[in-house]
Each structure stands twice: as C-alpha cells, then as structure tokens.
Motif scaffolding. Sequence first.
Motif, PDB file in Angstrom:
ATOM      1  N   PHE A  58     -10.516  -9.069 -88.272  1.00 38.71           N
ATOM      2  CA  PHE A  58     -11.652  -9.670 -89.119  1.00 38.71           C
ATOM      3  C   PHE A  58     -12.978  -8.584 -89.311  1.00 38.71           C
ATOM      4  O   PHE A  58     -13.682  -8.456 -90.347  1.00 38.71           O
ATOM      5  CB  PHE A  58     -12.394 -10.847 -88.891  1.00 38.71           C
ATOM      6  N   GLU A  59     -12.832  -7.405 -88.469  1.00 36.21           N
ATOM      7  CA  GLU A  59     -13.877  -6.489 -88.335  1.00 36.21           C
ATOM      8  C   GLU A  59     -13.567  -5.180 -88.755  1.00 36.21           C
ATOM      9  O   GLU A  59     -12.518  -4.784 -88.654  1.00 36.21           O
ATOM     10  CB  GLU A  59     -14.663  -6.733 -87.045  1.00 36.21           C
ATOM     11  N   THR A  60     -14.212  -4.470 -89.079  1.00 38.86           N
ATOM     12  CA  THR A  60     -14.024  -3.001 -89.346  1.00 38.86           C
ATOM     13  C   THR A  60     -13.553  -2.209 -88.291  1.00 38.86           C
ATOM     14  O   THR A  60     -13.069  -1.355 -88.138  1.00 38.86           O
ATOM     15  CB  THR A  60     -15.033  -2.143 -90.203  1.00 38.86           C
ATOM     16  N   LEU A  61     -14.522  -2.645 -87.089  1.00 36.54           N
ATOM     17  CA  LEU A  61     -14.049  -2.115 -85.806  1.00 36.54           C
ATOM     18  C   LEU A  61     -13.267  -2.800 -84.783  1.00 36.54           C
ATOM     19  O   LEU A  61     -13.701  -4.061 -84.623  1.00 36.54           O
ATOM     20  CB  LEU A  61     -15.417  -1.290 -84.930  1.00 36.54           C
ATOM     21  N   PRO A  62     -12.480  -2.599 -84.139  1.00 32.49           N
ATOM     22  CA  PRO A  62     -11.678  -3.343 -83.060  1.00 32.49           C
ATOM     23  C   PRO A  62     -12.528  -3.693 -81.751  1.00 32.49           C
ATOM     24  O   PRO A  62     -13.485  -2.739 -81.639  1.00 32.49           O
ATOM     25  CB  PRO A  62     -10.427  -2.779 -82.679  1.00 32.49           C
ATOM     26  N   ILE A  63     -12.418  -4.952 -81.412  1.00 35.10           N
ATOM     27  CA  ILE A  63     -13.304  -5.435 -80.059  1.00 35.10           C
ATOM     28  C   ILE A  63     -12.254  -5.557 -79.036  1.00 35.10           C
ATOM     29  O   ILE A  63     -11.846  -6.797 -78.851  1.00 35.10           O
ATOM     30  CB  ILE A  63     -14.048  -6.577 -80.547  1.00 35.10           C
ATOM     31  N   PRO A  64     -11.988  -4.624 -78.219  1.00 41.29           N
ATOM     32  CA  PRO A  64     -10.788  -4.844 -77.127  1.00 41.29           C
ATOM     33  C   PRO A  64     -11.413  -5.679 -76.007  1.00 41.29           C
ATOM     34  O   PRO A  64     -12.745  -5.633 -75.706  1.00 41.29           O
ATOM     35  CB  PRO A  64     -10.765  -3.308 -76.843  1.00 41.29           C
ATOM     36  N   PHE A  65     -10.414  -6.081 -75.151  1.00 33.63           N
ATOM     37  CA  PHE A  65     -10.829  -6.573 -73.836  1.00 33.63           C
ATOM     38  C   PHE A  65     -10.559  -5.575 -72.670  1.00 33.63           C
ATOM     39  O   PHE A  65      -9.633  -4.746 -72.939  1.00 33.63           O
ATOM     40  CB  PHE A  65      -9.692  -7.809 -73.777  1.00 33.63           C
ATOM     41  N   LEU A  66     -11.182  -6.062 -71.722  1.00 38.23           N
ATOM     42  CA  LEU A  66     -10.974  -5.012 -70.497  1.00 38.23           C
ATOM     43  C   LEU A  66     -11.131  -5.816 -69.316  1.00 38.23           C
ATOM     44  O   LEU A  66     -12.323  -6.635 -69.126  1.00 38.23           O
ATOM     45  CB  LEU A  66     -12.048  -3.943 -70.491  1.00 38.23           C
ATOM     46  N   ASN A  67      -9.961  -6.000 -68.522  1.00 34.51           N
ATOM     47  CA  ASN A  67     -10.163  -6.900 -67.340  1.00 34.51           C
ATOM     48  C   ASN A  67      -9.305  -6.445 -66.215  1.00 34.51           C
ATOM     49  O   ASN A  67      -8.285  -6.012 -66.109  1.00 34.51           O
ATOM     50  CB  ASN A  67      -9.208  -8.265 -67.695  1.00 34.51           C
ATOM     51  N   ALA A  68     -10.269  -5.876 -65.388  1.00 36.34           N
ATOM     52  CA  ALA A  68      -9.823  -5.577 -63.965  1.00 36.34           C
ATOM     53  C   ALA A  68      -9.940  -6.345 -62.594  1.00 36.34           C
ATOM     54  O   ALA A  68      -9.980  -6.095 -61.581  1.00 36.34           O
ATOM     55  CB  ALA A  68     -10.503  -4.075 -63.634  1.00 36.34           C
ATOM     56  N   VAL A  69     -10.102  -7.700 -63.184  1.00 34.33           N
ATOM     57  CA  VAL A  69     -10.313  -8.752 -62.154  1.00 34.33           C
ATOM     58  C   VAL A  69      -9.151  -9.571 -61.997  1.00 34.33           C
ATOM     59  O   VAL A  69      -8.790  -9.888 -60.681  1.00 34.33           O
ATOM     60  CB  VAL A  69     -11.643  -9.639 -62.495  1.00 34.33           C
ATOM     61  N   ASP A  70      -8.617 -10.105 -62.840  1.00 35.70           N
ATOM     62  CA  ASP A  70      -7.374 -10.868 -62.963  1.00 35.70           C
ATOM     63  C   ASP A  70      -6.337 -10.398 -63.692  1.00 35.70           C
ATOM     64  O   ASP A  70      -6.430  -9.688 -64.495  1.00 35.70           O
ATOM     65  CB  ASP A  70      -7.813 -12.422 -62.746  1.00 35.70           C
ATOM     66  N   PRO A  71      -5.042 -11.080 -63.878  1.00 33.72           N
ATOM     67  CA  PRO A  71      -4.198 -10.810 -64.542  1.00 33.72           C
ATOM     68  C   PRO A  71      -4.025 -11.225 -66.127  1.00 33.72           C
ATOM     69  O   PRO A  71      -3.319 -11.010 -66.816  1.00 33.72           O
ATOM     70  CB  PRO A  71      -2.725 -11.484 -63.999  1.00 33.72           C
ATOM     71  N   HIS A  72      -5.356 -11.960 -66.368  1.00 32.03           N
ATOM     72  CA  HIS A  72      -5.539 -12.489 -67.839  1.00 32.03           C
ATOM     73  C   HIS A  72      -5.829 -11.270 -68.819  1.00 32.03           C
ATOM     74  O   HIS A  72      -6.979 -10.745 -68.533  1.00 32.03           O
ATOM     75  CB  HIS A  72      -6.215 -13.537 -67.996  1.00 32.03           C
ATOM     76  N   PRO A  73      -5.152 -10.641 -69.524  1.00 34.28           N
ATOM     77  CA  PRO A  73      -5.459  -9.592 -70.362  1.00 34.28           C
ATOM     78  C   PRO A  73      -6.520  -9.793 -71.653  1.00 34.28           C
ATOM     79  O   PRO A  73      -7.101  -8.902 -72.122  1.00 34.28           O
ATOM     80  CB  PRO A  73      -4.063  -9.243 -71.054  1.00 34.28           C
ATOM     81  N   TYR A  74      -6.680 -10.970 -72.124  1.00 36.61           N
ATOM     82  CA  TYR A  74      -7.690 -11.406 -73.041  1.00 36.61           C
ATOM     83  C   TYR A  74      -8.255 -12.879 -72.660  1.00 36.61           C
ATOM     84  O   TYR A  74      -7.416 -13.645 -71.960  1.00 36.61           O
ATOM     85  CB  TYR A  74      -7.263 -11.321 -74.347  1.00 36.61           C
ATOM     86  N   ALA A  75      -9.255 -13.498 -73.517  1.00 38.01           N
ATOM     87  CA  ALA A  75      -9.627 -14.599 -73.480  1.00 38.01           C
ATOM     88  C   ALA A  75      -9.423 -15.162 -74.698  1.00 38.01           C
ATOM     89  O   ALA A  75      -9.839 -14.632 -75.741  1.00 38.01           O
ATOM     90  CB  ALA A  75     -11.104 -14.726 -73.150  1.00 38.01           C
ATOM     91  N   PRO A  76      -8.651 -16.309 -74.975  1.00 36.37           N
ATOM     92  CA  PRO A  76      -8.366 -17.009 -76.011  1.00 36.37           C
ATOM     93  C   PRO A  76      -9.398 -17.556 -76.674  1.00 36.37           C
ATOM     94  O   PRO A  76     -10.174 -18.471 -75.901  1.00 36.37           O
ATOM     95  CB  PRO A  76      -7.269 -17.847 -75.803  1.00 36.37           C
ATOM     96  N   PHE A  77      -9.909 -17.444 -77.861  1.00 39.64           N
ATOM     97  CA  PHE A  77     -10.985 -18.288 -78.679  1.00 39.64           C
ATOM     98  C   PHE A  77     -10.752 -17.831 -80.133  1.00 39.64           C
ATOM     99  O   PHE A  77      -9.876 -16.838 -80.544  1.00 39.64           O
ATOM    100  CB  PHE A  77     -12.510 -17.748 -78.216  1.00 39.64           C
ATOM    101  N   LEU A  78     -11.566 -18.930 -80.969  1.00 38.69           N
ATOM    102  CA  LEU A  78     -11.268 -18.868 -82.355  1.00 38.69           C
ATOM    103  C   LEU A  78     -12.361 -17.850 -82.779  1.00 38.69           C
ATOM    104  O   LEU A  78     -13.397 -18.105 -82.617  1.00 38.69           O
ATOM    105  CB  LEU A  78     -11.542 -20.124 -82.910  1.00 38.69           C
ATOM    106  N   TYR A  79     -12.028 -16.680 -83.448  1.00 34.29           N
ATOM    107  CA  TYR A  79     -13.147 -15.846 -84.009  1.00 34.29           C
ATOM    108  C   TYR A  79     -13.364 -16.288 -85.312  1.00 34.29           C
ATOM    109  O   TYR A  79     -12.273 -16.187 -86.353  1.00 34.29           O
ATOM    110  CB  TYR A  79     -12.567 -14.233 -83.715  1.00 34.29           C
ATOM    111  N   THR A  80     -14.381 -16.209 -85.817  1.00 35.42           N
ATOM    112  CA  THR A  80     -15.052 -16.516 -87.107  1.00 35.42           C
ATOM    113  C   THR A  80     -15.915 -15.515 -87.542  1.00 35.42           C
ATOM    114  O   THR A  80     -16.954 -15.148 -86.839  1.00 35.42           O
ATOM    115  CB  THR A  80     -15.040 -17.972 -87.234  1.00 35.42           C
TER     116      THR A  80
END
Length: 209
Positions: A58-80
């Motif tokens: 939805f954006e012109t620039l990507p917004i990546p996730f970075l997780n070095a704490v646990d095995p979850h690569p991203y946080a699921p949420f509804l982006y609007t």
Amino acid sequence: MKSCKAREPPPPLVQFAELVLPYLNPSELANVSLTCKPLLEHSHTITHRRASDASRTFETLPIPFLNAVDPHPYAPFLYTRSLLLPSPLPLPRQPWGSSVFSPSAQCGLHRAESVGFVDGAGRAVSGCECEVCASADCPCASLDGLDDVGRECGPGCRCGPECGNRLTRNGVAVRVKIVRGWRKGWGLHADQFIGKGEFVFEYAGNLFF
C-alpha cells in the motif's frame, strides 16, 4: 509429510495456492503448509514476502520486519491507509504475500484524502489555481500562524501529487522498519537518517493484535 506426485494433476488448493494462501492468517498458513511439499514451499514464499513489507504494497516504500528475539518473522495486523471506525462486524481479510501487485493498493495512493486548514477567522483555506504551490503568493503556502505544523493542499487545488504541499497523500516518505525488542515487543524504528522537521508519514489507523 507427503509429496504431490508430478504425474498426477495437483489438487485445486495447490493449483490456486497463489490466490488463496495470501488470505490466510499465520496459523492457517502453518496448518496448510503441513499437507504437502508444494504448499510448504508456497507458504515459505508468502511468509518471506510478508516479513519484507508490512504495508502489503500500500506504500511507495516497503516497511520490513526485523526479529532477532523469537522465531516469529512478522506481526500480523490489518494495514490500512484510512481511519478504521469501531464496528461489530469482523475485519475483512486482506491478501498479504502474493506475488501479484494489488491494483487497489496503487489506487489507494492516489485516492488518499488531503487534510484541510482554516485561517485565523475560521475560513477554510483549501483550493488554489497554482500548479505547484511553491510561491509565496499561493494561499496554501502562506498560512499565517501555521509555521510549526504541516501544510497540505486541499482537494480543490490544481497541483498534482508531486507538489511539495501534498505530503500525506504520498504515503511513507522515509524508510522505516518494524523491530522486535526483548522488553517492549514490536516497535517502529527509522531505517535512515531523518532530518529535523522532515515529514515521515501520517498515522491514520488502528493496530490489531
């Protein structure tokens, strides 16, 4: 885990995996990935795409996730890109992780509403005949008493999205990333140097866990 045989026609879910799997939440995606090897590969690809861009294109620039704490690569949420009002109805699903760019996302960049301002007398200051609002004669560029806040051209202005007074409708202006921390969980971090007074983006929604 069993492999789908190459000589047999693949099951419908495998044939349409690119269309169906992006609509699944993380737990559903994990369960589907256990059924056969092709779906496992599709699930890994979708997970990688989700982790690489929280904005779902939805954006012109990507917004990546970075997780070095646990095995979850991203946080699921509804982006609007617009405000979500409280509703008893369940939230609609969004396709996230597809290789196909979403036409609705691209249209959303151009349909974003501009905010409006009023002058000291309470009169609306919106609309001008300028094609680029950079001149001191333009009413949008000379709003008295608003030197410390952002300025945005209204929907009545003739200028296009490249105008310097149309910041919010152009989406995220600098690179940011969502980082997982040990103490406070997920948080938004700058991914580049941001100068004083530089526009970053407008927050206009709600975060759902």
